[in-house]
Write a protein that holds these residues in place. Structure first.
Motif, PDB file in Angstrom:
ATOM      1  N   UNK A 375      20.197  41.083  49.893  1.00  0.00           N
ATOM      2  CA  UNK A 375      19.864  42.313  50.614  1.00  0.00           C
ATOM      3  C   UNK A 375      20.354  43.569  49.918  1.00  0.00           C
ATOM      4  N   UNK A 376      21.071  43.363  48.821  1.00  0.00           N
ATOM      5  CA  UNK A 376      21.514  44.526  48.059  1.00  0.00           C
ATOM      6  C   UNK A 376      20.277  45.321  47.658  1.00  0.00           C
ATOM      7  N   UNK A 377      20.354  46.613  47.890  1.00  0.00           N
ATOM      8  CA  UNK A 377      19.159  47.430  47.684  1.00  0.00           C
ATOM      9  C   UNK A 377      19.197  48.195  46.371  1.00  0.00           C
ATOM     10  N   UNK A 378      18.010  48.350  45.827  1.00  0.00           N
ATOM     11  CA  UNK A 378      17.885  49.084  44.571  1.00  0.00           C
ATOM     12  C   UNK A 378      16.792  50.123  44.697  1.00  0.00           C
ATOM     13  N   UNK A 379      17.011  51.238  43.997  1.00  0.00           N
ATOM     14  CA  UNK A 379      15.987  52.273  44.004  1.00  0.00           C
ATOM     15  C   UNK A 379      15.478  52.501  42.596  1.00  0.00           C
ATOM     16  N   UNK A 380      14.373  53.154  42.520  1.00  0.00           N
ATOM     17  CA  UNK A 380      13.762  53.413  41.221  1.00  0.00           C
ATOM     18  C   UNK A 380      14.463  54.573  40.542  1.00  0.00           C
ATOM     19  N   UNK A 381      14.586  54.537  39.226  1.00  0.00           N
ATOM     20  CA  UNK A 381      15.234  55.662  38.558  1.00  0.00           C
ATOM     21  C   UNK A 381      15.314  55.478  37.062  1.00  0.00           C
ATOM     22  N   UNK A 382      16.430  55.867  36.488  1.00  0.00           N
ATOM     23  CA  UNK A 382      16.553  55.871  35.042  1.00  0.00           C
ATOM     24  C   UNK A 382      17.082  54.562  34.449  1.00  0.00           C
ATOM     25  N   UNK A 383      18.152  54.050  35.033  1.00  0.00           N
ATOM     26  CA  UNK A 383      18.806  52.895  34.423  1.00  0.00           C
ATOM     27  C   UNK A 383      17.872  51.695  34.374  1.00  0.00           C
ATOM     28  N   UNK A 384      18.049  50.885  33.338  1.00  0.00           N
ATOM     29  CA  UNK A 384      17.198  49.724  33.202  1.00  0.00           C
ATOM     30  C   UNK A 384      17.960  48.497  33.661  1.00  0.00           C
ATOM     31  N   UNK A 385      17.291  47.678  34.430  1.00  0.00           N
ATOM     32  CA  UNK A 385      17.936  46.498  34.988  1.00  0.00           C
ATOM     33  C   UNK A 385      17.265  45.250  34.430  1.00  0.00           C
ATOM     34  N   UNK A 386      18.082  44.339  33.931  1.00  0.00           N
ATOM     35  CA  UNK A 386      17.553  43.076  33.427  1.00  0.00           C
ATOM     36  C   UNK A 386      17.680  42.031  34.531  1.00  0.00           C
ATOM     37  N   UNK A 387      16.567  41.518  34.935  1.00  0.00           N
ATOM     38  CA  UNK A 387      16.582  40.492  35.979  1.00  0.00           C
ATOM     39  C   UNK A 387      16.176  39.163  35.385  1.00  0.00           C
TER      40      UNK A 387
END
Length: 401
Positions: A375-387
């Motif tokens: 349920x941890x929430x993420x928003x759109x933006x600059x940092x890049x996330x590797x999933x």
RNA sequence: GGGGGAAUACUCAAGCGGCCAACGAGGCCAGACUGUAAAUCUGGCGGCCAUGCCUUCGCAGGUUCGAAUCCUGCUUCCCCCA
């Protein structure tokens, strides 16, 4: 038998036929044919009931290629008419009959695939609808009168189904006759098939004899099991497709069970017996990588095979993150999403429920670190996330927290 | 033509009025261990921003407060007799 002692002819080619043969009916006739010192017409049938050929077909195609290189004429029969009957071989079920459109679609993809192994320009390609479309009902009946129900019931796939009280369509009895008739029409000297085709190819002999042709010599090649040891079939997901992308192909081959390596080396590579023995004597992982490399190289290119191996080693042996991870588009512009939904929407899981489960089980990593809070929430933006989901699903998205 | 049986999730197969999103096995997915092998152990396998809601047990109706389970019709398959 006189021909055996004859100095002329192509007796040397015998080894090409016997190399991987399970049945050969029969050697004397084959030697007599070879003694005629002419290219033999070698028939091989492909059933377009699916669009993809896999390495199981490759076993037989490799044999054909060797024969082709020796100067024999390969006659590829595309069973577009028979596909609409459905081959009962090795099946426990009534097979669905395909529509002409489906068959045509499948056939369209076959040439490219067979061409990976055979020289298509030198191959005679025939669709059996060529003669079956023209066959009248009366002729059909005549063809059917050539065998008895008892003969058909000898086949254990039929008797098994009878015992299991499963349905058998009358039209299924016609399949072997049709295949045999193909041999008559193309005047085959020799027919190759998988071992499951023995009954069918033998029917060709019977029909040819009745048509005053010399009965074809038949020989069968082994069937190989799939990656997990079960019968190779696309529907089991244990098949390696001839057109699989090189990295995918290499990866699939690496998951082959150890016990099958020797057979695969023998049937699917051109390594000599000595080379195979040397390789197999080494570490199993090395041997398997060599096998995967050989096959990938054969169906793609040396470069592709090398690259596939390097990528595989990096990702799975050295546990590096692969460098060609797709950059995924944030699925809901401007919105904040809980992790599980993000995973689902990125296509890294089949459904949001599956995503929830995967996250809960620790299969999902963020920048390499397991994250169990779905349920941890993420928003759109600059940092890049590797999933990363499991060992083989990767994706990058841009976020900010 | 007559009689008897059967249809359940990817497959096989339980369930036979509420405790059923449905036992079990295979298969598959994930975690641990590893050589992304095998074997083994653990968890999971309809959907949905979800302490709930929606859709599933051949199809269509019906009975009931309530059905995968009962009734009717249909479809398909198997067996026996003719």
């Amino acid at each position: 038998m006189t021909s055996v002692n004859s100095p002329k002819g192509r007796q040397g080619d015998l080894a090409l036929f016997t190399r991987n043969a399970v049945d050969l009916i029969n050697e004397e006739e084959l030697l007599a044919l070879l003694a005629e010192d002419r290219p033999l017409r070698v028939k091989f049938g492909l059933d377009p009931s699916s669009a993809d050929l896999h390495v199981g077909h490759m076993v037989q195609l490799m044999t054909l290629r060797r024969l082709q290189e020796a100067g024999h004429q390969i006659v590829l029969i595309l069973g577009d008419a028979t596909a609409m009957v459905g081959d009962p071989s090795g099946k426990n079920k009534l097979r669905p009959q395909l529509s002409r459109e489906e068959v045509d679609h499948n056939l369209a993809t076959y040439m490219d695939q067979a061409g990976l192994i055979l020289d298509i320009d030198k191959t005679e390609i025939r669709r059996n609808s060529e003669w079956f479309d023209k066959m009248s009902f009366l002729e059909t009946l005549k063809l059917n009168s050539r065998m008895t129900v008892a003969q058909m019931l000898e086949r254990d796939t039929f008797s098994k189904r009878m015992d299991a009280k499963e349905p058998i369509g009358i039209h299924e009895f016609m399949y072997p006759l049709m295949q045999g008739w193909d041999s008559v029409k193309v005047q085959a000297d020799v027919e190759l098939g998988g071992t499951d085709q023995l009954f069918n190819v033998l029917v060709g002999r019977t029909l040819q004899a009745q048509e005053a042709q010399k009965p074809q010599v038949v020989f069968t090649g082994p069937l190989i099991n799939g990656l997990d040891g079960r019968k190779m079939s696309k529907s089991y997901g244990n098949a390696v497709g001839l057109t699989d992308e090189s990295k995918d192909m290499f990866g699939k081959l690496m998951s082959l069970e150890d016990g099958a390596m020797e057979t695969w080396f023998q049937l699917l590579t051109n390594l000599s017996a000595e080379e195979r023995a040397t390789v197999l004597a080494g570490h199993p992982r090395e041997a398997k990588a060599r096998l995967a490399e050989e096959i990938t190289c054969f169906l793609h290119s040396p470069e592709a095979a090398k690259e596939a191996r390097a990528a595989f080693d990096s990702q799975f042996r050295d546990k590096n993150v692969p460098d060609d991870i797709p950059l995924l588009e944030w699925p809901a512009a401007g919105e904040e999403l809980p992790l599980f939904l993000l995973v689902a929407k990125l296509g890294l899981a089949g459904s949001s429920n599956e995503a929830r489960r995967l996250v809960a089980q620790g299969a999902v990593r963020l920048d390499g670190e397991p994250e169990k809070d779905g349920k941890r929430r993420f928003g759109q933006g600059e940092a890049e996330l590797l999933i990363q989901v499991g060992k083989r699903r990767f994706g990058r998205v841009k976020v900010s927290e």
